[in-house]
Write a protein that holds these residues in place. Structure first.
Motif, PDB file in Angstrom:
ATOM      1  N   GLU A   1       0.820  -1.197   0.000  1.00  0.00           N
ATOM      2  CA  GLU A   1       0.000   0.000   0.000  1.00  0.00           C
ATOM      3  C   GLU A   1       0.857   1.251   0.000  1.00  0.00           C
ATOM      4  O   GLU A   1       0.557   2.237  -0.657  1.00  0.00           O
ATOM      5  N   PHE A   2       1.954   1.196   0.736  1.00  0.00           N
ATOM      6  CA  PHE A   2       2.762   2.405   0.876  1.00  0.00           C
ATOM      7  C   PHE A   2       3.620   2.641  -0.358  1.00  0.00           C
ATOM      8  O   PHE A   2       3.674   3.740  -0.889  1.00  0.00           O
ATOM      9  N   TYR A   3       4.274   1.623  -0.810  1.00  0.00           N
ATOM     10  CA  TYR A   3       5.161   1.837  -1.955  1.00  0.00           C
ATOM     11  C   TYR A   3       4.459   1.578  -3.274  1.00  0.00           C
ATOM     12  O   TYR A   3       4.989   1.905  -4.329  1.00  0.00           O
ATOM     13  N   GLY A   4       3.301   0.960  -3.210  1.00  0.00           N
ATOM     14  CA  GLY A   4       2.486   0.862  -4.404  1.00  0.00           C
ATOM     15  C   GLY A   4       2.975  -0.112  -5.437  1.00  0.00           C
ATOM     16  O   GLY A   4       2.496  -0.122  -6.551  1.00  0.00           O
TER      17      GLY A   4
ATOM     18  N   GLU B   1       4.610  -4.281  -6.093  1.00  0.00           N
ATOM     19  CA  GLU B   1       5.101  -5.527  -5.564  1.00  0.00           C
ATOM     20  C   GLU B   1       6.614  -5.460  -5.661  1.00  0.00           C
ATOM     21  O   GLU B   1       7.169  -4.985  -6.656  1.00  0.00           O
TER      22      GLU B   1
END
Lengths: 457, 529
Positions: free
Chosen positions: B402-405, B407
């Motif tokens: 979620e934070f780095y968006g 995988e």
């Protein structure tokens, strides 16, 4: 929005300069400031492979390939980035975007980065040609040192040295005056019809005059104190060598010691002075003068022109490097004159000291002015002077080391010439080799260099 | 979840400036969001010890040796004992440093990592790569940022710059712009609303567009420190030409600095033409800036470098049309209908100003709408919300995805920031940097991160880190945690608790509080004078 639409809207965004000012395309203007994004865009030295797809001007197969790449990437992003990613990311702060704050856009990230934008690869021969300026200066220092060696060993008469030097100076001055007169006349002829140009033109010529004037003034201003300091250092040297070689015997000028209130008796004071001079002067005088000469050589203003720097009336204000790392040209001259003053304290008579000081002023103060102008006027003359100086320096060193004789002089000339040529070649080649390590990074974060058309004074 | 945050910078009140007000505004807004925030700075003249500002913002002024322009002397370790004491006393979880020229902030980040705290760094300025001072600063920045959890930059250009300077992974750098307190920068027609506290919320009636006849006087305002890098040379060169071409134009220039003399000389030399058309105000206080701005129609900003350019946002908020140079982060800041851009060249500035004068005369810009638009674009509440997301990300509240968006793995977009950008480098990043809140505090992992900083620098940095660690162990023995009192928190408002319940309610209350806060801030500033 589908990936296809996304890519096409990105394309549109790039092509509409008014909406997205930071990706703005214009043909590069003549006066290129490297901060302009369009320049960065057209630059060939774009750092990243991705950039291929960024060049909007490309057409045909290239463009289609680029759009294919973009489509693919957009599809990838669409898959991974799930539901909330819509719309294209824009490099703007005032828009509320659907991307997180740490989103990094592949297409635009670092696209204004430039590496080595102003890199001009050196070429061998021009570099060698430019190095003659340094060779000339080093040679004149060597010639001066040889003359001093000749004077102190008694092989050469100081009066002869200074006479030859003065004759050369006068000749040089006449030539220089002639050139300056010619140039002024040419300037006046050029500026006669164009009233507007008077600012820049007179500024350039007058500044050349004033620069030279300032230099000679500075030299004149320097001369009396340096003579004076030679005088005042004389008694110390004298006391230091009361038993040794008779130095400055005919100097009847002693500063009074008794004037100062001190706990030492006059005799002890004299002894103290003796010790001081022994330590400070006798042992280190050569070291001091060598250091000073090194300062002279390293801080000499080799790049200094004759004041004809204002070319098109267009001034770029001084860059950061210029402001921080610029040493005054007077540092070099002062160091050389101080060196000659220090050396003069070794000489036996007033005549010697006077001659050496005068000679040093001629060599270090006035000769560079002439050399600069000669280089400005004629390249052949410059080359001839270089050869002459190398010959003189080589011969001088040969004679000084061997202690006389024509054979030594010729050997010195040959060796000196060879060594100089070799050094010039090797150093130039080395410098060219070092160029590949150059990695200057420029981008929109650099302070812009303001371009100001005309100085307002 | 609420965090205990320490903001650390050399630059804080009583010194005025952009970084200082950024820290203050961000801190108060974070407090409004229920966090506990303290500020640590060095002692200023006449300001030492612990102070409380409005709303219980606690400020520690640590005695420190100041060398140049309020920057402390960079001793790598000497700050540690005091720092550790404050951190334990205040129960701090996140250390947030500001400004890359602040050595206090760099030290704090190093010590905080040694102590096992989360760290964030905010960069406010741009640096080049060419000159010696920048090279040194960049190396130090690389040292500090080798082991930081997240970095915040004020503009995208600033992000690119920081990423290059410190060789960071672009994904751990967020862009959160500065903001303005729009209530402090109202155009003249809004003055009546400013007096009425309720007016901040209710939409004001659409103001009447002002009409300028062909001979109405247009006033151009310049408010800047008169330094070389603020483009004062360009200004000096452009003013006579602008005034010569446009007869009904006048200038108001506020600010002081080394270039003020040049400016005055230029005016004196042409006094017969210019004197009554150029007004020099000298230095003005930040509170008075708005009063100067509203006297004009156009704001001219000829700066040569700028990370964000808060002043142009302030000017736009006052309803001024902006003429500015296209440098640094400036092109990102305002929408095109508020600005005319110029290259940093005398000719182009004259051209752009002429264009702007034409637009104002032709009533082609609706400057009376600017205030509302800017108010929506930039607010400190928004900045605090986005900063909070960063805190969530680094402490593991938000998942990595979620934070780095992305995988993690081969598909990582921002290839490594280093100019080479080769693919193997990407793999190395994830090896040393566990993403999102799992960045390891183990000494050996930290040493790995520092070691890559350079052939010699890497080893030196490792040595510093090891010494710092030993110092920490020593301090733990010498002054054990149990012996340090824990400070009592400032009592929180009940309102704040309610505010955190609903997303929708939060905005409104936040806005209401903002008005009150601003007032408080103003009174406080007056008291200081």
């Amino acid at each position: 929005m589908t990936p296809l639409e996304a890519s096409s809207s990105l394309r549109r965004a790039i092509e509409e300069p008014d909406i997205h000012p930071q990706i703005h395309h214009r043909p590069a203007a003549s006066s290129v400031s490297h901060l302009r994004p369009d320049v960065a865009y057209h630059a060939q030295s774009a750092p990243r492979k991705v950039r291929k797809s960024g060049s909007v001007g490309s057409d045909g197969a290239d463009a289609s390939a680029a759009s294919a790449v973009r489509k693919k990437r957009a599809r990838d992003r669409g898959r991974s980035g799930s539901r909330r990613r819509k719309g294209t990311w824009k490099k703007l702060l005032w828009v509320k975007q659907d991307y997180p704050d740490n989103h990094t856009d592949e297409e635009t990230f670092l696209d204004h980065l430039q590496r080595n934008p102003r890199l001009q690869p050196y070429e061998f021969w021009p570099l060698v040609a430019d190095s003659t300026v340094i060779v000339q200066h080093v040679c004149s220092v060597v010639v001066f040192a040889c003359c001093f060696a000749g004077i102190i060993t008694g092989r050469v008469s100081p009066v002869a040295v200074v006479s030859w030097g003065s004759i050369g100076t006068v000749l040089g001055w006449v030539l220089w005056d002639f050139w300056v007169g010619q140039e002024e006349a040419a300037n006046a002829a050029e500026e006669g019809p164009a009233e507007l140009g008077d600012d820049a033109g007179t500024m350039s010529s007058s500044s050349s005059v004033s620069a030279v004037g300032a230099q000679s003034k500075e030299v004149q201003g320097l001369a009396p104190p340096s003579l004076h300091s030679a005088n005042s250092s004389a008694p110390q040297a004298n006391t230091g060598h009361a038993t040794g070689a008779a130095t400055f015997a005919n100097y009847a000028y002693y500063p009074p010691y008794g004037g100062q209130a001190s706990s030492f008796s006059p005799r002890n004071q004299q002894r103290l002075a003796t010790a001081k001079s022994a330590i400070l002067i006798y042992d280190s005088i050569w070291a001091i003068s060598v250091w000073l000469m090194c300062i002279n050589v390293f801080f000499f203003d080799y790049g200094g022109g004759v004041g004809a720097k204002l070319v098109f009336g267009l001034r770029i204000l001084n860059t950061k490097a210029n402001r921080y790392f610029r040493f005054p040209a007077s540092l070099s001259t002062n160091a050389a004159l101080m060196a000659s003053t220090v050396l003069a304290s070794r000489l036996p008579s007033t005549t010697h000291v006077f001659s050496l000081t005068l000679f040093s002023i001629e060599v270090f103060g006035l000769f560079p002015v002439f050399r600069r102008h000669l280089r400005h006027i004629s390249w052949r003359g410059h080359l001839a002077l270089t050869i002459f100086l190398v010959t003189g320096a080589g011969g001088g060193v040969g004679v000084t080391i061997s202690g006389g004789g024509w054979r030594a002089a010729i050997a010195g000339v040959v060796l000196g010439g060879l060594l100089t040529g070799l050094t010039m070649g090797v150093c130039s080649w080395w410098l060219i080799g070092l160029q590949k390590y150059k990695n200057e990074i420029h981008g929109p974060w650099d302070p812009a260099r303001p371009v100001i058309r005309r100085h307002w004074d | 979840m609420p965090y205990n945050i320490a903001m650390i910078s050399d630059f804080f009140f009583p010194q005025p400036g952009g970084v200082e007000s950024h820290i203050y505004q961000l801190s108060t807004k974070l407090i409004d969001r229920g966090h506990k925030v303290i500020v640590i700075s060095h002692a200023y003249e006449g300001r030492t010890g612990v102070r409380y500002l409005t709303n219980g913002l606690k400020v520690y002024h640590v005695p420190f040796f100041v060398i140049y322009r309020e920057t402390t002397f960079p001793t790598v370790f000497s700050f540690f004992p005091v720092f550790r004491n404050i951190i334990i006393r205040e129960n701090i979880e996140i250390v947030h440093g500001h400004a890359s020229l602040s050595s206090l902030c760099h030290e704090a980040i190093l010590h905080a990592r040694t102590m096992g705290l989360r760290t964030v760094f905010t960069d406010h300025s741009l640096f080049g790569f060419a000159d010696a001072a920048s090279i040194l600063t960049n190396k130090l920045l690389k040292f500090t940022l080798s082991d930081v959890d997240h970095v915040i930059c004020v503009s995208h250009t600033c992000k690119e710059n920081t990423v290059l300077r410190a060789s960071l992974d672009p994904l751990m750098v967020s862009v959160i712009p500065n903001a303005v307190v729009a209530e402090n920068f109202r155009p003249l027609s809004h003055t009546s609303h400013a007096l009425d506290p309720a007016a901040g919320e209710s939409r004001p009636p659409p103001p009447q567009p002002q009409h300028l006849g062909p001979h109405g006087t247009i006033t151009i305002v310049v408010i800047s420190r008169l330094f070389y890098n603020k483009g004062t040379d360009l200004l000096i060169a452009a003013i006579p030409r602008i005034l010569a071409t446009h007869p009904h134009v006048r200038f108001i220039i506020a600010g002081s600095g080394p270039k003020a003399i040049d400016l005055e000389q230029m005016l004196e030399r042409r006094s017969h033409v210019l004197q009554d058309r150029v007004e020099l105000l000298g230095p003005v206080r930040h509170e008075e800036v708005r009063d100067v701005m509203v006297r004009g129609h156009i704001y001219l900003h000829p700066s040569l470098t700028e990370a964000f350019g808060t002043v142009i946002v302030e000017a736009a908020s006052c309803g001024l049309y902006i003429v500015c140079t296209r440098v640094g982060g400036i092109p990102e800041v305002l929408p095109p209908h508020m600005t005319t851009f110029a290259a940093p060249e005398e000719d182009d500035i004259v051209r752009a100003t002429g264009e702007a004068i034409g637009k104002i005369r032709g009533n082609r810009v609706r400057t009376e709408r600017f205030h509302e638009q800017v108010r929506v674009m930039y607010s400190w509440t928004d900045v605090a919300r986005r900063t909070e997301r960063v805190y969530d990300g680094i402490s593991g509240v938000l998942s990595e995805e979620e934070f780095y968006g992305v995988e993690s793995g081969a598909d990582t977009p921002g290839a490594r920031a280093s100019v080479s950008g080769d693919d193997e480098a990407d793999a190395n990043w994830s090896a040393t940097r566990g993403r999102a809140g799992v960045q390891s505090f183990a000494l050996i992992d930290r040493l790995k991160r520092y070691y890559g900083c350079g052939i010699w620098a890497g080893k030196l940095f490792c040595l510093c880190v090891v010494v710092d660690y030993l110092l920490w162990v020593f301090l733990e023995l010498w002054a054990p945690r149990a012996g340090i009192d824990v400070a009592r928190d400032w009592p929180k408002k009940v309102k704040v608790e309610k505010e955190r319940e609903g997303e929708g309610a939060r905005r409104n209350v936040g806005g209401g509080v903002a008005v009150g806060r601003k007032r408080g801030g103003r009174h406080r500033e007056k008291d200081r004078e």
